[in-house]
Design a protein around this motif. Structure first.
Motif, PDB file in Angstrom:
ATOM      1  N   ARG A   1       1.057  -1.060   0.111  1.00  0.00           N
ATOM      2  CA  ARG A   1       0.410  -0.016  -0.148  1.00  0.00           C
ATOM      3  C   ARG A   1       0.756   1.486  -0.276  1.00  0.00           C
ATOM      4  N   ALA A   2       1.808   1.245   0.748  1.00  0.00           N
ATOM      5  CA  ALA A   2       3.121   2.410   0.828  1.00  0.00           C
ATOM      6  C   ALA A   2       3.173   2.473  -0.917  1.00  0.00           C
ATOM      7  N   TYR A   3       3.777   0.819  -0.741  1.00  0.00           N
ATOM      8  CA  TYR A   3       4.635   1.324  -2.414  1.00  0.00           C
ATOM      9  C   TYR A   3       3.749   1.937  -3.748  1.00  0.00           C
ATOM     10  N   SER A   4       2.532   1.675  -3.359  1.00  0.00           N
ATOM     11  CA  SER A   4       0.944   2.513  -4.309  1.00  0.00           C
ATOM     12  C   SER A   4       1.181   4.224  -3.920  1.00  0.00           C
ATOM     13  N   VAL A   5       2.033   4.450  -2.484  1.00  0.00           N
ATOM     14  CA  VAL A   5       2.354   5.847  -2.919  1.00  0.00           C
ATOM     15  C   VAL A   5       2.785   6.169  -3.132  1.00  0.00           C
ATOM     16  N   VAL A   6       3.900   5.574  -3.132  1.00  0.00           N
ATOM     17  CA  VAL A   6       5.239   6.557  -3.619  1.00  0.00           C
ATOM     18  C   VAL A   6       5.342   6.288  -4.773  1.00  0.00           C
ATOM     19  N   GLY A   7       4.175   5.363  -5.569  1.00  0.00           N
ATOM     20  CA  GLY A   7       4.483   5.091  -7.124  1.00  0.00           C
ATOM     21  C   GLY A   7       3.444   5.987  -7.861  1.00  0.00           C
ATOM     22  N   ALA A   8       2.372   6.736  -6.604  1.00  0.00           N
ATOM     23  CA  ALA A   8       1.244   7.920  -7.242  1.00  0.00           C
ATOM     24  C   ALA A   8       2.136   9.805  -7.151  1.00  0.00           C
ATOM     25  N   ILE A   9       3.339   9.261  -5.919  1.00  0.00           N
ATOM     26  CA  ILE A   9       3.926   9.983  -6.078  1.00  0.00           C
ATOM     27  C   ILE A   9       4.603  10.996  -7.268  1.00  0.00           C
ATOM     28  N   THR A  10       5.904   9.375  -8.070  1.00  0.00           N
ATOM     29  CA  THR A  10       6.400   9.722  -8.944  1.00  0.00           C
ATOM     30  C   THR A  10       5.381  10.415  -9.954  1.00  0.00           C
ATOM     31  N   HIS A  11       4.408   9.544 -10.349  1.00  0.00           N
ATOM     32  CA  HIS A  11       3.650   9.925 -11.362  1.00  0.00           C
ATOM     33  C   HIS A  11       3.092  11.741 -11.359  1.00  0.00           C
ATOM     34  N   LEU A  12       2.535  11.989  -9.751  1.00  0.00           N
ATOM     35  CA  LEU A  12       2.507  13.396  -9.890  1.00  0.00           C
ATOM     36  C   LEU A  12       3.963  13.776 -10.011  1.00  0.00           C
ATOM     37  N   TRP A  13       4.821  14.079  -9.836  1.00  0.00           N
ATOM     38  CA  TRP A  13       6.432  14.684 -10.065  1.00  0.00           C
ATOM     39  C   TRP A  13       6.353  14.791 -11.896  1.00  0.00           C
ATOM     40  N   LEU A  14       6.131  13.490 -12.044  1.00  0.00           N
ATOM     41  CA  LEU A  14       6.345  13.739 -13.870  1.00  0.00           C
ATOM     42  C   LEU A  14       5.835  14.434 -14.217  1.00  0.00           C
ATOM     43  N   ALA A  15       4.798  15.152 -13.593  1.00  0.00           N
ATOM     44  CA  ALA A  15       3.177  16.248 -14.489  1.00  0.00           C
ATOM     45  C   ALA A  15       3.587  16.962 -14.103  1.00  0.00           C
ATOM     46  N   LEU A  16       4.139  17.653 -12.926  1.00  0.00           N
ATOM     47  CA  LEU A  16       4.827  18.320 -11.996  1.00  0.00           C
ATOM     48  C   LEU A  16       5.771  19.099 -13.522  1.00  0.00           C
ATOM     49  N   ARG A  17       6.278  18.415 -13.035  1.00  0.00           N
ATOM     50  CA  ARG A  17       7.234  18.776 -14.168  1.00  0.00           C
ATOM     51  C   ARG A  17       7.860  18.986 -15.654  1.00  0.00           C
ATOM     52  N   ALA A  18       6.654  18.601 -15.964  1.00  0.00           N
ATOM     53  CA  ALA A  18       6.146  18.683 -17.840  1.00  0.00           C
ATOM     54  C   ALA A  18       5.377  19.811 -17.811  1.00  0.00           C
ATOM     55  N   GLU A  19       4.910  20.715 -16.513  1.00  0.00           N
ATOM     56  CA  GLU A  19       4.131  21.784 -16.887  1.00  0.00           C
ATOM     57  C   GLU A  19       5.421  22.539 -16.304  1.00  0.00           C
ATOM     58  N   GLY A  20       6.410  22.427 -16.223  1.00  0.00           N
ATOM     59  CA  GLY A  20       7.973  23.294 -15.413  1.00  0.00           C
ATOM     60  C   GLY A  20       8.028  23.468 -14.000  1.00  0.00           C
ATOM     61  N   LEU A  21       7.288  22.681 -13.251  1.00  0.00           N
ATOM     62  CA  LEU A  21       7.094  22.758 -11.710  1.00  0.00           C
ATOM     63  C   LEU A  21       8.477  22.572 -11.423  1.00  0.00           C
ATOM     64  N   GLY A  22       8.635  22.530 -10.007  1.00  0.00           N
ATOM     65  CA  GLY A  22       9.708  21.403  -9.744  1.00  0.00           C
ATOM     66  C   GLY A  22       8.486  20.983  -7.791  1.00  0.00           C
ATOM     67  N   LEU A  23       9.684  19.886  -7.970  1.00  0.00           N
ATOM     68  CA  LEU A  23       8.852  19.038  -6.864  1.00  0.00           C
ATOM     69  C   LEU A  23      10.202  18.590  -6.216  1.00  0.00           C
ATOM     70  N   GLY A  24      10.131  19.016  -4.778  1.00  0.00           N
ATOM     71  CA  GLY A  24      11.360  18.267  -3.602  1.00  0.00           C
ATOM     72  C   GLY A  24      10.792  17.969  -2.139  1.00  0.00           C
ATOM     73  N   TRP A  25      11.257  16.885  -2.408  1.00  0.00           N
ATOM     74  CA  TRP A  25      10.422  15.690  -0.918  1.00  0.00           C
ATOM     75  C   TRP A  25      11.694  15.563   0.224  1.00  0.00           C
TER      76      TRP A  25
END
Length: 210
Positions: free
Chosen positions: A130-154
């Motif tokens: 379940r936790a791995y699933s959340v990490v995978g979803a965060i990776t999706h978010l990370w890439l989607a934001l980067r495609a918009e020019g935004l950055g993410l820091g964990w």
């Protein structure tokens, strides 16, 4: 569209993954709400064990809550620095490991281990999925934001129990990550830890066969 993409798309995807860096240096400009919403939609496309969708997201906006989380980081970072000596300590002290003071958007992401959704499929033998699933979803978010020019820091240098109390998190939610989102001060494909000499990237993927 079929499930196969063009060579040009695959090259752009590879470039997107290279540009996906952990950003710690943010401008303070606000992030448009529609842009953030598009990024968060990536969570709904992420895989999850048993289709449990166990991610839970808190948007941290109040100055008091943000100040508490920032103080948490600063205390933990000072403790981490005390664990190093000599050149290692000097290098660590130069690293900027959090953009919490500048990033306009703060998200605290959790895993609901008690969710009934999915009926335990796949998680009965490996509940950590379940936790791995959340990490995978965060990776999706990370890439989607980067495609918009935004950055993410964990941010991971945090006392989890203290954070749960400061954010008044429901019982049963497991802390996964504190995410800072905003416009990067500059774009760079080289992680700060490499630039500052903290660690070097492996020259090749280690792969074994059994």
């Amino acid at each position: 569209m079929s499930g196969q993409f063009s060579p040009a798309f695959r090259e752009e995807l590879a470039a997107l993954m290279r540009w996906r860096r952990d950003v710690r240096r943010f401008r303070t400009d606000p992030v448009p709400e529609d842009l953030l919403a598009r990024g968060l939609q990536a969570f709904t496309l992420a895989p999850s064990v048993g289709l449990s969708e166990p991610w839970r997201i808190l948007r941290v906006e109040s100055p008091e809550r943000r100040a508490a989380c920032l103080a948490n980081y600063r205390d933990c970072n000072a403790q981490a620095l005390d664990g190093f000596d000599g050149d290692r300590a000097a290098t660590y002290s130069r690293l900027k490991l959090s953009g919490m003071a500048e990033a306009p958007v703060h998200l605290a992401v959790f895993c609901d281990d008690a969710t009934p959704k999915g009926a335990g499929l796949g998680a009965a033998t490996m509940p950590e999925t379940r936790a791995y699933s959340v990490v995978g979803a965060i990776t999706h978010l990370w890439l989607a934001l980067r495609a918009e020019g935004l950055g993410l820091g964990w941010v991971s240098i945090l006392d989890q129990d203290r954070l749960l109390r400061d954010l008044d998190v429901p019982v049963g939610w497991r802390f996964i990550g504190y995410l800072c989102i905003g416009w990067p001060e500059e774009d760079d494909t080289v992680p700060e830890l490499e630039k500052e000499g903290w660690e070097t990237r492996a020259p090749a993927l280690h792969l074994e066969t059994r």
